[in-house]
Design a protein around this motif. Structure first.
Motif, mmCIF file in Angstrom:
data_model
loop_
_atom_site.group_PDB
_atom_site.id
_atom_site.type_symbol
_atom_site.label_atom_id
_atom_site.label_comp_id
_atom_site.label_asym_id
_atom_site.label_seq_id
_atom_site.Cartn_x
_atom_site.Cartn_y
_atom_site.Cartn_z
ATOM 1 N N VAL A 129 0.849 -1.183 0.000
ATOM 2 C CA VAL A 129 0.000 0.000 0.000
ATOM 3 C C VAL A 129 0.888 1.237 0.000
ATOM 4 O O VAL A 129 1.886 1.301 0.721
ATOM 5 C CB VAL A 129 -0.999 -0.029 1.187
ATOM 6 C CG1 VAL A 129 -0.282 -0.166 2.521
ATOM 7 C CG2 VAL A 129 -1.902 1.183 1.199
ATOM 8 N N LYS A 130 0.560 2.187 -0.854
ATOM 9 C CA LYS A 130 1.335 3.427 -0.944
ATOM 10 C C LYS A 130 0.343 4.558 -1.207
ATOM 11 O O LYS A 130 -0.552 4.392 -2.046
ATOM 12 C CB LYS A 130 2.331 3.306 -2.103
ATOM 13 C CG LYS A 130 3.472 4.302 -2.027
ATOM 14 C CD LYS A 130 4.490 3.967 -3.099
ATOM 15 C CE LYS A 130 5.716 4.806 -2.995
ATOM 16 N NZ LYS A 130 6.692 4.485 -4.026
ATOM 17 N N ASP A 131 0.513 5.664 -0.536
ATOM 18 C CA ASP A 131 -0.415 6.794 -0.668
ATOM 19 C C ASP A 131 -1.874 6.319 -0.579
ATOM 20 O O ASP A 131 -2.715 6.705 -1.402
ATOM 21 C CB ASP A 131 -0.188 7.528 -2.002
ATOM 22 C CG ASP A 131 1.241 8.014 -2.120
ATOM 23 O OD1 ASP A 131 1.839 8.334 -1.078
ATOM 24 O OD2 ASP A 131 1.779 8.026 -3.253
ATOM 25 N N GLU A 132 -2.110 5.432 0.367
ATOM 26 C CA GLU A 132 -3.456 4.898 0.633
ATOM 27 C C GLU A 132 -4.051 4.092 -0.513
ATOM 28 O O GLU A 132 -5.253 3.858 -0.568
ATOM 29 C CB GLU A 132 -4.407 6.020 1.067
ATOM 30 C CG GLU A 132 -3.989 6.626 2.408
ATOM 31 C CD GLU A 132 -4.783 7.861 2.766
ATOM 32 O OE1 GLU A 132 -5.964 7.946 2.381
ATOM 33 O OE2 GLU A 132 -4.200 8.727 3.439
ATOM 34 N N SER A 133 -3.200 3.679 -1.465
ATOM 35 C CA SER A 133 -3.721 2.853 -2.562
ATOM 36 C C SER A 133 -2.947 1.549 -2.647
ATOM 37 O O SER A 133 -1.811 1.456 -2.194
ATOM 38 C CB SER A 133 -3.560 3.553 -3.909
ATOM 39 O OG SER A 133 -4.161 4.792 -3.873
ATOM 40 N N ARG A 134 -3.565 0.570 -3.282
ATOM 41 C CA ARG A 134 -2.913 -0.718 -3.530
ATOM 42 C C ARG A 134 -1.647 -0.465 -4.362
ATOM 43 O O ARG A 134 -1.685 0.266 -5.343
ATOM 44 C CB ARG A 134 -3.898 -1.602 -4.301
ATOM 45 C CG ARG A 134 -3.417 -2.990 -4.569
ATOM 46 C CD ARG A 134 -4.498 -3.729 -5.379
ATOM 47 N NE ARG A 134 -3.995 -5.006 -5.848
ATOM 48 C CZ ARG A 134 -4.260 -6.182 -5.272
ATOM 49 N NH1 ARG A 134 -5.038 -6.234 -4.214
ATOM 50 N NH2 ARG A 134 -3.753 -7.293 -5.766
ATOM 51 N N TYR A 135 -0.531 -1.087 -3.960
ATOM 52 C CA TYR A 135 0.728 -0.872 -4.677
ATOM 53 C C TYR A 135 1.458 -2.197 -4.803
ATOM 54 O O TYR A 135 2.029 -2.705 -3.847
ATOM 55 C CB TYR A 135 1.586 0.144 -3.900
ATOM 56 C CG TYR A 135 2.911 0.488 -4.549
ATOM 57 C CD1 TYR A 135 2.955 1.115 -5.785
ATOM 58 C CD2 TYR A 135 4.124 0.194 -3.921
ATOM 59 C CE1 TYR A 135 4.168 1.438 -6.376
ATOM 60 C CE2 TYR A 135 5.339 0.513 -4.502
ATOM 61 C CZ TYR A 135 5.354 1.135 -5.733
ATOM 62 O OH TYR A 135 6.551 1.452 -6.311
ATOM 63 N N ASN A 179 8.353 -2.687 -3.025
ATOM 64 C CA ASN A 179 7.493 -2.413 -1.866
ATOM 65 C C ASN A 179 7.831 -3.262 -0.634
ATOM 66 O O ASN A 179 7.120 -3.216 0.358
ATOM 67 C CB ASN A 179 6.004 -2.566 -2.240
ATOM 68 C CG ASN A 179 5.637 -3.996 -2.583
ATOM 69 O OD1 ASN A 179 6.518 -4.857 -2.626
ATOM 70 N ND2 ASN A 179 4.362 -4.255 -2.809
#
Ligand code: XMP
Length: 333
Positions: A267-273, A316
């Motif tokens: 998760v990055k910047d509140e999104s799936r990454y 990640n």
């Protein structure tokens, strides 16, 4: 064969004085062997080929033609460093070949480790041979063979099986028959380094950690893609920078990053990454036949993890490889 055996009375080169004596002897020997003819050298930037280059520049200057092949699998800024040291500082006759596309196109979609090694080794010889054919009047080929290589080939001739097909330059095509110039073939690695320092090569080059011939190709696991290779190069540069800054560079024998061909959810910047994991490997050994794990302080590991996951696009997670050799080999492929 006789001159491939280190005489018992040969002194171990441990001081600058002994190194200078060796350098003077080799300069005279190379001049005697080569006369006014031209010599070709594949200059990878590793300590062995670099020491041979510096020695031959002293002995025969521009009669030496160095070829640096960038196979696109070098570490960050490595090829640039070779050009800077040899062309700009030592005024070498240096041909720089950027063969990145040739190698990466051939490797596209190839996931088997031995096939990758064979493609890289074969293509390396072809690129080098192409350059050799463009040169006129070359009669000699210089090589950074050192004594352990000779001992290794004696073992191979006795039929002992290797785990991986190591690649170093050798076996040029039939039409390129050169006489060999191997000025450091009776030296052990520690002696090569002392000679390198006496020749004035940069410390970082003389004490460079070992780097396999197939380069980052055996650390970008499975089928190599340009994006994952770029991520590997950046993550590896961060690891090396942090080891340097924290005094581990001179203490740990080999340390590097490996990136497998898998992605995990993050998760990055509140999104799936979705990203790749970067695997850190840091080992100590004396002869690379067996290896133990270097204990890296946890605080430093946290810092490196933080930097890699924030600074390198596509990564990640960061993992640590705690496997000694055996059972793991040092490289993953
Ligand atoms: P392994 O993975 O066999 O590696 O435990 C032992 C040491 O050899 C290096 N290595 C290579 N060196 N050409 C080289 O000159 C190669 O093809 C090659 N493959 C592995 C590895 O980095 C380790 O130091």
């Amino acid at each position: 064969m006789a001159n491939n055996i280190r005489p018992k009375e040969m002194k171990r080169i441990t001081t600058v004085e002994l190194a200078n004596e060796f350098i003077e002897q080799q300069i005279a020997e190379v001049r005697r062997q080569v006369g006014d003819k031209k010599v070709l050298l594949a200059l990878s930037g590793g300590v062995d080929s670099s020491v041979v280059a510096a020695l031959l520049i002293k002995a025969i200057g521009k009669q030496l033609v160095c070829v640096h092949v960038n196979h696109g699998l070098m570490r960050k800024d490595e090829s640039e460093g070779v050009v800077k040291t040899f062309r700009d500082e030592l005024d070498a006759n240096l041909i720089y070949v950027d063969a990145t596309d040739r190698f990466l196109d051939l490797l596209a979609g190839v996931s088997d480790p031995e096939s990758k090694r064979k493609i890289i080794g074969k293509e390396f010889i072809e690129v080098f041979a192409d350059e050799a054919r463009k040169q006129e009047g070359i009669e000699f080929l210089a090589q950074g063979t050192i004594y352990p290589d000779i001992l290794e080939s004696i073992k191979a001739a006795e039929g002992k099986k290797a785990v991986k097909s190591h690649h170093n330059v050798g076996g040029l095509p039939e039409d390129l028959k050169f006489e060999l110039v191997e000025p450091i073939k009776l030296l052990f690695k520690d002696e090569v380094r002392v000679v390198g320092e006496a020749l004035g090569l940069p410390h970082g080059m003389v004490y460079r950690q070992p780097f396999p011939g197939p380069g980052l190709g055996v650390r970008c696991l499975g089928a190599i893609t340009r994006d994952r290779l770029a991520a590997l190069r950046e993550a590896d540069a961060i690891l090396r920078e942090e080891f340097d800054k924290n005094g581990l560079a001179g203490k740990v024998w080999q340390y590097f990053v490996v990136i497998p061909d898998i992605k995990s959810v993050g998760v990055k910047d509140e999104s799936r990454y979705e990203g790749w994991p970067a695997i850190i490997r840091a080992i100590n050994t004396t002869d690379a036949m067996s290896a133990t794990i270097e204990e890296i302080p946890y605080s430093l590991l946290h810092h490196i993890t933080n930097r890699i996951t924030h600074e390198v696009p596509g990564i990640n997670r960061v993992l640590l490889d705690l496997t000694p050799k055996p059972v793991g080999t040092i490289e993953w492929e």
